[in-house]
Design a protein around this motif. Structure first.
Motif, PDB file in Angstrom:
ATOM      1  N   ALA A 123      49.330  22.726  79.747  1.00  0.00           N
ATOM      2  CA  ALA A 123      49.581  24.136  80.076  1.00  0.00           C
ATOM      3  C   ALA A 123      49.886  24.315  81.564  1.00  0.00           C
ATOM      4  O   ALA A 123      50.533  25.275  81.960  1.00  0.00           O
ATOM      5  CB  ALA A 123      48.369  24.977  79.685  1.00  0.00           C
ATOM      6  N   MET A 125      44.712  19.356  81.577  1.00  0.00           N
ATOM      7  CA  MET A 125      45.735  20.378  81.306  1.00  0.00           C
ATOM      8  C   MET A 125      47.069  20.030  81.961  1.00  0.00           C
ATOM      9  O   MET A 125      47.971  20.840  82.012  1.00  0.00           O
ATOM     10  CB  MET A 125      45.264  21.748  81.832  1.00  0.00           C
ATOM     11  N   LYS A 129      70.523  32.375  77.155  1.00  0.00           N
ATOM     12  CA  LYS A 129      69.916  33.571  77.757  1.00  0.00           C
ATOM     13  C   LYS A 129      71.003  34.431  78.381  1.00  0.00           C
ATOM     14  O   LYS A 129      71.868  33.905  79.091  1.00  0.00           O
ATOM     15  CB  LYS A 129      68.931  33.099  78.841  1.00  0.00           C
ATOM     16  N   SER A 171      60.234  39.011  77.103  1.00  0.00           N
ATOM     17  CA  SER A 171      61.370  38.201  77.574  1.00  0.00           C
ATOM     18  C   SER A 171      60.947  36.814  78.057  1.00  0.00           C
ATOM     19  O   SER A 171      61.778  36.102  78.646  1.00  0.00           O
ATOM     20  CB  SER A 171      62.076  38.937  78.720  1.00  0.00           C
ATOM     21  N   ALA A 172      59.708  36.404  77.831  1.00  0.00           N
ATOM     22  CA  ALA A 172      59.247  35.074  78.297  1.00  0.00           C
ATOM     23  C   ALA A 172      60.192  34.000  77.768  1.00  0.00           C
ATOM     24  O   ALA A 172      60.325  33.821  76.550  1.00  0.00           O
ATOM     25  CB  ALA A 172      57.827  34.823  77.827  1.00  0.00           C
ATOM     26  N   ASP A 173      60.834  33.280  78.676  1.00  0.00           N
ATOM     27  CA  ASP A 173      61.918  32.386  78.253  1.00  0.00           C
ATOM     28  C   ASP A 173      61.460  31.134  77.512  1.00  0.00           C
ATOM     29  O   ASP A 173      62.244  30.566  76.758  1.00  0.00           O
ATOM     30  CB  ASP A 173      62.737  31.956  79.483  1.00  0.00           C
ATOM     31  N   LEU A 222      51.026  39.447  91.091  1.00  0.00           N
ATOM     32  CA  LEU A 222      51.850  40.664  91.169  1.00  0.00           C
ATOM     33  C   LEU A 222      51.190  41.793  90.391  1.00  0.00           C
ATOM     34  O   LEU A 222      51.137  42.942  90.854  1.00  0.00           O
ATOM     35  CB  LEU A 222      53.245  40.401  90.607  1.00  0.00           C
ATOM     36  N   LEU A 238      65.347  38.420  84.488  1.00  0.00           N
ATOM     37  CA  LEU A 238      64.721  38.281  83.179  1.00  0.00           C
ATOM     38  C   LEU A 238      65.798  38.389  82.105  1.00  0.00           C
ATOM     39  O   LEU A 238      66.876  38.928  82.335  1.00  0.00           O
ATOM     40  CB  LEU A 238      63.662  39.375  82.982  1.00  0.00           C
ATOM     41  N   CYS A 295      51.071  32.851  78.162  1.00  0.00           N
ATOM     42  CA  CYS A 295      49.913  33.763  78.182  1.00  0.00           C
ATOM     43  C   CYS A 295      50.270  35.125  78.787  1.00  0.00           C
ATOM     44  O   CYS A 295      49.619  36.116  78.476  1.00  0.00           O
ATOM     45  CB  CYS A 295      48.747  33.128  78.933  1.00  0.00           C
ATOM     46  N   SER A 296      51.287  35.180  79.638  1.00  0.00           N
ATOM     47  CA  SER A 296      51.728  36.488  80.151  1.00  0.00           C
ATOM     48  C   SER A 296      52.267  37.335  79.011  1.00  0.00           C
ATOM     49  O   SER A 296      52.168  38.562  79.023  1.00  0.00           O
ATOM     50  CB  SER A 296      52.829  36.319  81.194  1.00  0.00           C
ATOM     51  N   GLY A 330      49.915  31.858  89.302  1.00  0.00           N
ATOM     52  CA  GLY A 330      49.713  33.172  89.927  1.00  0.00           C
ATOM     53  C   GLY A 330      50.983  34.003  90.077  1.00  0.00           C
ATOM     54  O   GLY A 330      50.941  35.108  90.618  1.00  0.00           O
ATOM     55  N   THR A 331      52.120  33.513  89.576  1.00  0.00           N
ATOM     56  CA  THR A 331      53.391  34.234  89.808  1.00  0.00           C
ATOM     57  C   THR A 331      53.478  35.538  89.014  1.00  0.00           C
ATOM     58  O   THR A 331      54.227  36.426  89.388  1.00  0.00           O
ATOM     59  CB  THR A 331      54.620  33.346  89.483  1.00  0.00           C
ATOM     60  N   LEU A 362      57.386  24.810  85.741  1.00  0.00           N
ATOM     61  CA  LEU A 362      58.780  24.883  85.286  1.00  0.00           C
ATOM     62  C   LEU A 362      59.609  23.833  86.011  1.00  0.00           C
ATOM     63  O   LEU A 362      60.527  23.244  85.444  1.00  0.00           O
ATOM     64  CB  LEU A 362      59.341  26.288  85.527  1.00  0.00           C
ATOM     65  N   LEU A 410      44.294  28.136  77.280  1.00  0.00           N
ATOM     66  CA  LEU A 410      45.377  27.360  76.662  1.00  0.00           C
ATOM     67  C   LEU A 410      45.426  26.016  77.387  1.00  0.00           C
ATOM     68  O   LEU A 410      45.618  25.980  78.609  1.00  0.00           O
ATOM     69  CB  LEU A 410      46.704  28.120  76.823  1.00  0.00           C
ATOM     70  N   ALA A 443      46.741  30.419  86.974  1.00  0.00           N
ATOM     71  CA  ALA A 443      47.398  29.100  87.077  1.00  0.00           C
ATOM     72  C   ALA A 443      48.319  29.154  88.293  1.00  0.00           C
ATOM     73  O   ALA A 443      47.867  29.028  89.424  1.00  0.00           O
ATOM     74  CB  ALA A 443      48.128  28.783  85.778  1.00  0.00           C
TER      75      ALA A 443
HETATM   76  C1  FAD Z   1      60.664  36.279  91.099  1.00  0.00           C
HETATM   77  C2  FAD Z   1      60.203  35.965  89.703  1.00  0.00           C
HETATM   78  C3  FAD Z   1      61.125  35.604  88.744  1.00  0.00           C
HETATM   79  C4  FAD Z   1      60.712  35.325  87.435  1.00  0.00           C
HETATM   80  N1  FAD Z   1      61.661  34.956  86.517  1.00  0.00           N
HETATM   81  C5  FAD Z   1      61.271  34.695  85.235  1.00  0.00           C
HETATM   82  C6  FAD Z   1      62.246  34.329  84.249  1.00  0.00           C
HETATM   83  O1  FAD Z   1      63.445  34.200  84.526  1.00  0.00           O
HETATM   84  N2  FAD Z   1      61.806  34.117  82.983  1.00  0.00           N
HETATM   85  C7  FAD Z   1      60.482  34.249  82.625  1.00  0.00           C
HETATM   86  O2  FAD Z   1      60.156  34.052  81.459  1.00  0.00           O
HETATM   87  N3  FAD Z   1      59.538  34.557  83.560  1.00  0.00           N
HETATM   88  C8  FAD Z   1      59.899  34.786  84.834  1.00  0.00           C
HETATM   89  N4  FAD Z   1      58.958  35.129  85.776  1.00  0.00           N
HETATM   90  C9  FAD Z   1      57.560  35.264  85.378  1.00  0.00           C
HETATM   91  C10 FAD Z   1      56.612  34.082  85.725  1.00  0.00           C
HETATM   92  O3  FAD Z   1      57.081  33.306  86.782  1.00  0.00           O
HETATM   93  C11 FAD Z   1      56.350  33.196  84.498  1.00  0.00           C
HETATM   94  O4  FAD Z   1      55.862  33.966  83.438  1.00  0.00           O
HETATM   95  C12 FAD Z   1      55.378  32.057  84.839  1.00  0.00           C
HETATM   96  O5  FAD Z   1      55.661  30.984  83.981  1.00  0.00           O
HETATM   97  C13 FAD Z   1      53.903  32.426  84.742  1.00  0.00           C
HETATM   98  O6  FAD Z   1      53.116  31.278  85.001  1.00  0.00           O
HETATM   99  P1  FAD Z   1      51.937  31.254  86.077  1.00  0.00           P
HETATM  100  O7  FAD Z   1      51.368  29.883  86.043  1.00  0.00           O
HETATM  101  O8  FAD Z   1      52.422  31.736  87.387  1.00  0.00           O
HETATM  102  O9  FAD Z   1      50.950  32.319  85.405  1.00  0.00           O
HETATM  103  P2  FAD Z   1      49.794  33.164  86.111  1.00  0.00           P
HETATM  104  O10 FAD Z   1      50.409  34.271  86.907  1.00  0.00           O
HETATM  105  O11 FAD Z   1      48.826  32.290  86.801  1.00  0.00           O
HETATM  106  O12 FAD Z   1      49.094  33.774  84.812  1.00  0.00           O
HETATM  107  C14 FAD Z   1      49.771  34.658  83.978  1.00  0.00           C
HETATM  108  C15 FAD Z   1      48.825  35.145  82.871  1.00  0.00           C
HETATM  109  O13 FAD Z   1      48.484  34.089  81.990  1.00  0.00           O
HETATM  110  C16 FAD Z   1      47.077  33.830  82.018  1.00  0.00           C
HETATM  111  N5  FAD Z   1      46.983  32.364  81.999  1.00  0.00           N
HETATM  112  C17 FAD Z   1      47.678  31.494  82.788  1.00  0.00           C
HETATM  113  N6  FAD Z   1      47.437  30.232  82.396  1.00  0.00           N
HETATM  114  C18 FAD Z   1      46.562  30.294  81.362  1.00  0.00           C
HETATM  115  C19 FAD Z   1      45.947  29.316  80.531  1.00  0.00           C
HETATM  116  N7  FAD Z   1      46.202  28.007  80.677  1.00  0.00           N
HETATM  117  N8  FAD Z   1      45.098  29.729  79.558  1.00  0.00           N
HETATM  118  C20 FAD Z   1      44.838  31.065  79.391  1.00  0.00           C
HETATM  119  N9  FAD Z   1      45.410  32.024  80.131  1.00  0.00           N
HETATM  120  C21 FAD Z   1      46.260  31.659  81.101  1.00  0.00           C
HETATM  121  C22 FAD Z   1      46.540  34.501  83.259  1.00  0.00           C
HETATM  122  O14 FAD Z   1      45.201  34.919  83.098  1.00  0.00           O
HETATM  123  C23 FAD Z   1      47.487  35.674  83.392  1.00  0.00           C
HETATM  124  O15 FAD Z   1      47.078  36.707  82.536  1.00  0.00           O
HETATM  125  C24 FAD Z   1      59.343  35.416  87.094  1.00  0.00           C
HETATM  126  C25 FAD Z   1      58.411  35.763  88.079  1.00  0.00           C
HETATM  127  C26 FAD Z   1      58.824  36.035  89.371  1.00  0.00           C
HETATM  128  C27 FAD Z   1      57.797  36.399  90.398  1.00  0.00           C
END
Ligand code: FAD
Length: 298
Positions: free
Chosen positions: A78, A63, A189, A126-128, A42, A198, A121-122, A37-38, A82, A171, A35
């Protein structure tokens, strides 16, 4: 930590859910949904995962978006970022605890990419977004080869970085049921610094009062970063049930919450400190949720 270049992968951009599910079926365990990719990119750079196929779901319109229905409540796609959550009047009004969470997540740059679905999904402990969604009784709606199924967010996690979302499922959205009158929720938090960190501990509390506007009819307390997955604290919830919220009772509730968690000691905080902070944050989150019902804002 030394971060390398991304490993080689094939990139797919399906335009529909059916196409995306078809790709997941075709490539099986070699494929991953991406999604924002954050998290995933990594993890790939660190070689924690090395999918040969990335299925970017960002073009799937179903979605996306945030909507509210008087019967069903709040629907959050989904793919909602944020940043979108932070700027949404529906979220501030209908799900203030979720708004509390997104405002203290990552940085503005990361928030423009990171999605709520990716955060769940990550499945890091600590997922907020998890504690507030659990406290509000939210459900995750998943699409797969056999159609749609719904899982309570509370039941979505299996362990660190493990969910019940199968590798051939996506999702699609999160459904937060209509919150009853005389109810509210809050998320707090604790971080080592004021931003870009985190959670050392995250606590969400949901309180629903009876018609007398004093007695607790329903309580949910959800804890993040203090167990292998986000968890409920049912013994702490029971402390409040059928009673009037007071500072003293909130304090007792906090003490009980501090005993049900099982955090680890790591470079960021010790087990003992985390348990102590669960006590403090639980007390404050309960009082904050209670205060919000009475219209008092922080
Ligand atoms: C600098 C930095 C700071 C951060 N700070 C925080 C923080 O304060 N709090 C916090 O909770 N997180 C934090 N994060 C983590 C991250 O940003 C979050 O978890 C973010 O919401 C992940 O979403 P994404 O769309 O980038 O996921 P992605 O990286 O695209 O995917 C993450 C995982 O979920 C799966 N996935 C994604 N979407 C779906 C879907 N719809 N259905 C099924 N599987 C799916 C992917 O296959 C992968 O395994 C931080 C990250 C960075 C780089």
């Amino acid at each position: 930590m030394f971060i390398r270049r991304l490993p080689k992968f094939e990139y797919h951009t399906p335009a529909s859910m059916a196409e995306a599910l078809g790709l997941l079926k075709k490539y099986g365990l070699k494929a991953r949904v991406i999604a924002g990719g954050t998290d995933l990119l990594l993890a790939m750079k660190k070689r924690a995962v090395a999918p040969e196929h990335l299925v970017n779901v960002k073009n799937i319109k179903t979605m996306k978006g945030i909507s509210y229905n008087e019967k069903k409540g709040l629907k959050i796609g989904a793919l909602v970022t944020l940043e979108e959550l932070e700027g949404s009047a529906l979220i501030t009004e209908k799900a203030p605890a979720l708004w509390d969470a997104v405002c203290v997540m990552a940085s503005p740059q990361v928030r423009t990419l990171a999605t709520i679905g990716g955060n769940l999904c990550s499945a890091v402990p600590s997922a907020d977004t998890a504690p507030p969604l659990i406290a509000m009784g939210a459900e995750a709606v998943l699409s797969g080869p056999k159609g749609e199924r719904t899982v309570l967010v509370e039941k979505l996690f299996k362990g660190p970085a493990q969910t019940k979302v199968a590798r051939n499922e996506i999702l699609t959205h999160i459904q937060i049921p209509k919150q009853p009158d005389r109810s509210s929720a809050a998320y707090l938090k604790l971080m080592r610094r004021a931003a870009m960190d985190l959670a050392l501990v995250g606590v969400a509390a949901y309180v629903c009062l009876d018609k007398d506007e004093k007695t607790c009819k329903e309580v949910r307390i959800a804890l993040g970063a203090v167990a292998p997955t986000p968890i409920r604290a049912p013994m702490a919830e029971q402390m409040l049930m059928g009673k009037e919220v007071t500072q003293a009772l909130a304090e007792e509730t906090g003490k009980v919450a501090g005993t049900v968690c099982s955090p680890i000691t790591d470079v960021r905080a010790s087990l003992g400190y985390r348990c102590d902070m669960v006590e403090v944050l639980t007390r404050r989150a309960v009082m904050e949720a209670f205060g919000r019902i009475n219209g008092k804002k922080r």
